[in-house]
Design an enzyme around this catalytic site. Structure first.
Site, PDB file in Angstrom:
ATOM      1  N   GLY A 149       1.011  -0.864  -0.412  1.00 27.23           N
ATOM      2  CA  GLY A 149       0.579  -0.480   0.281  1.00 27.23           C
ATOM      3  C   GLY A 149       0.890   1.118   0.245  1.00 27.23           C
ATOM      4  N   ASP A 157       0.499   2.875   5.243  1.00 24.95           N
ATOM      5  CA  ASP A 157      -0.327   3.715   3.885  1.00 24.95           C
ATOM      6  C   ASP A 157      -1.929   4.484   5.127  1.00 24.95           C
ATOM      7  OD1 ASP A 157      -0.661   0.816   4.353  1.00 24.95           O
ATOM      8  OD2 ASP A 157      -1.685   0.646   2.561  1.00 24.95           O
ATOM      9  N   ASP A 199      -5.317   2.648  10.646  1.00 24.24           N
ATOM     10  CA  ASP A 199      -6.792   2.811  11.577  1.00 24.24           C
ATOM     11  C   ASP A 199      -6.764   2.024  12.554  1.00 24.24           C
ATOM     12  OD1 ASP A 199      -9.243   1.763  11.126  1.00 24.24           O
ATOM     13  OD2 ASP A 199      -8.872   0.708   9.635  1.00 24.24           O
ATOM     14  N   LYS A 246      -6.935   7.525  10.133  1.00 26.09           N
ATOM     15  CA  LYS A 246      -7.946   8.143  10.006  1.00 26.09           C
ATOM     16  C   LYS A 246      -8.837   8.297  11.488  1.00 26.09           C
ATOM     17  CE  LYS A 246     -10.611   4.579   7.697  1.00 26.09           C
ATOM     18  NZ  LYS A 246     -11.127   3.324   7.397  1.00 26.09           N
ATOM     19  N   VAL A 269     -10.912   4.434   2.004  1.00 25.50           N
ATOM     20  CA  VAL A 269     -10.624   4.159   0.666  1.00 25.50           C
ATOM     21  C   VAL A 269      -9.784   3.314   0.157  1.00 25.50           C
ATOM     22  CG1 VAL A 269     -10.684   6.933   1.872  1.00 25.50           C
ATOM     23  CG2 VAL A 269      -8.892   5.398   1.966  1.00 25.50           C
ATOM     24  N   ASP A 328      -5.979  -0.367  -1.224  1.00 26.09           N
ATOM     25  CA  ASP A 328      -6.831  -0.921  -2.681  1.00 26.09           C
ATOM     26  C   ASP A 328      -7.877  -1.366  -2.439  1.00 26.09           C
ATOM     27  OD1 ASP A 328      -5.534  -2.955  -0.529  1.00 26.09           O
ATOM     28  OD2 ASP A 328      -7.034  -4.240  -1.499  1.00 26.09           O
ATOM     29  N   ARG A 343      -5.098   0.333  -6.596  1.00 29.88           N
ATOM     30  CA  ARG A 343      -3.897   1.142  -6.358  1.00 29.88           C
ATOM     31  C   ARG A 343      -3.282   1.538  -6.900  1.00 29.88           C
ATOM     32  NH1 ARG A 343      -2.000  -2.164  -2.195  1.00 29.88           N
ATOM     33  NH2 ARG A 343      -2.433  -4.375  -1.780  1.00 29.88           N
TER      34      ARG A 343
HETATM   35  P1  5GP Z   1      -4.048  -1.392  10.930  1.00 34.31           P
HETATM   36  O1  5GP Z   1      -3.643  -2.150  11.971  1.00 34.31           O
HETATM   37  O2  5GP Z   1      -3.974   0.422  11.643  1.00 34.31           O
HETATM   38  O3  5GP Z   1      -6.058  -1.505  12.019  1.00 34.31           O
HETATM   39  O4  5GP Z   1      -4.636  -1.083   9.629  1.00 34.31           O
HETATM   40  C1  5GP Z   1      -4.765  -0.641   8.720  1.00 34.31           C
HETATM   41  C2  5GP Z   1      -4.382  -1.298   7.605  1.00 34.31           C
HETATM   42  O5  5GP Z   1      -5.830  -1.604   6.906  1.00 34.31           O
HETATM   43  C3  5GP Z   1      -3.436  -0.706   5.918  1.00 34.31           C
HETATM   44  O6  5GP Z   1      -1.857  -1.215   6.006  1.00 34.31           O
HETATM   45  C4  5GP Z   1      -4.634  -1.070   5.141  1.00 34.31           C
HETATM   46  O7  5GP Z   1      -3.789  -1.901   4.637  1.00 34.31           O
HETATM   47  C5  5GP Z   1      -6.060  -1.676   5.440  1.00 34.31           C
HETATM   48  N1  5GP Z   1      -6.640  -0.389   5.772  1.00 34.31           N
HETATM   49  C6  5GP Z   1      -7.402   0.062   6.955  1.00 34.31           C
HETATM   50  N2  5GP Z   1      -8.084   1.157   6.290  1.00 34.31           N
HETATM   51  C7  5GP Z   1      -8.252   1.044   5.447  1.00 34.31           C
HETATM   52  C8  5GP Z   1      -8.557   1.978   3.914  1.00 34.31           C
HETATM   53  O8  5GP Z   1      -9.751   2.857   4.067  1.00 34.31           O
HETATM   54  N3  5GP Z   1      -8.735   1.657   2.165  1.00 34.31           N
HETATM   55  C9  5GP Z   1      -7.694   0.739   2.316  1.00 34.31           C
HETATM   56  N4  5GP Z   1      -7.825   0.424   1.122  1.00 34.31           N
HETATM   57  N5  5GP Z   1      -7.328   0.177   3.318  1.00 34.31           N
HETATM   58  C10 5GP Z   1      -7.591   0.530   5.022  1.00 34.31           C
HETATM   59 MG    MG Z   2      -1.699  -2.024   4.035  1.00 35.18          MG
END
Ligand code: 5GP
Ligand code: MG
Length: 169
Positions: free
Chosen positions: A38, A93, A96, A124, A148, A154, A160
């Site tokens: 990403g 990227d 979240d 986010k 997004v 993706d 992407r």
């Molecule tokens: P976290 O561990 O912070 O929950 O997750 C981060 C990962 O979740 C990112 O690297 C991505 O792969 C995925 N992700 C979280 N939110 C989004 C989003 O809105 N769009 C996309 N495409 N991937 C997301």
């Molecule tokens: Mg990712």
């Protein structure tokens, strides 16, 4: 799909970030670690604006979703360069739940990095999970809690390659 952030806005913000990061790492042995897949477009644009000698490496990881506070990640694609005695700038990227970032930072520290700081394209506005990173050291944009795609992000591995960031719905 509605455009949330345009290619032009991204390019402008990257100029600012690159200036801050260049000033911060003056005189330090720097390795940029780009998370796959990403962060590739973001890192490609950002790294070319950072005016410092540096190593560039890539890392492919996934978090264990059902075991979020364990701090474990699955390394799908390992680092190619040693990080011992080097300052690491992790480029990711999106932040979240924060689990991926927290676990990846811990992994890089365990690998012997002198310091680990993070730069994410998107922060986010969500509720972070327990054990998740609350924030990154640098972020390009803060976004609401929407899914997004584009500019590296993706939806089922597509989109992407879009030049701007769109709300996927
Ligand atoms: P976290 O561990 O912070 O929950 O997750 C981060 C990962 O979740 C990112 O690297 C991505 O792969 C995925 N992700 C979280 N939110 C989004 C989003 O809105 N769009 C996309 N495409 N991937 C997301
Ligand atoms: Mg990712």
């Amino acid at each position: 799909m509605k455009t949330l952030i345009t290619a032009e806005e991204i390019a402008n913000r990257i100029e600012e970030l690159a200036r801050e990061i260049t000033a911060f790492y003056q005189g330090k042995a720097l390795t940029a670690v780009v998370t796959l897949n990403g962060a590739m477009p973001f890192a490609s644009d950002l790294l070319r604006k950072i005016r410092l000698p540096m190593y560039v490496d890539t890392l492919g990881v996934s978090s264990y979703v059902n075991n979020q506070s364990s701090g474990k990640i699955h390394v799908r694609s390992p680092l190619k360069l040693p990080v011992k005695e080097r300052h690491v700038l992790l480029i990711d990227d999106i932040l979240d739940t924060g689990c991926t970032l927290a676990n990846t930072v811990a992994y890089l520290k365990d690998s012997g990095a002198l310091s680990v700081r993070s730069c994410v394209l998107l922060d986010k506005e969500t509720k972070r999970s327990p054990g998740g990173a609350l924030s990154a050291d640098w972020y390009a944009f803060r976004i609401p809690d929407v899914y997004v795609a584009g500019y590296g992000l993706d939806a089922d591995e597509y989109y992407r390659n879009l030049p701007d960031i769109k709300i996927f719905s």
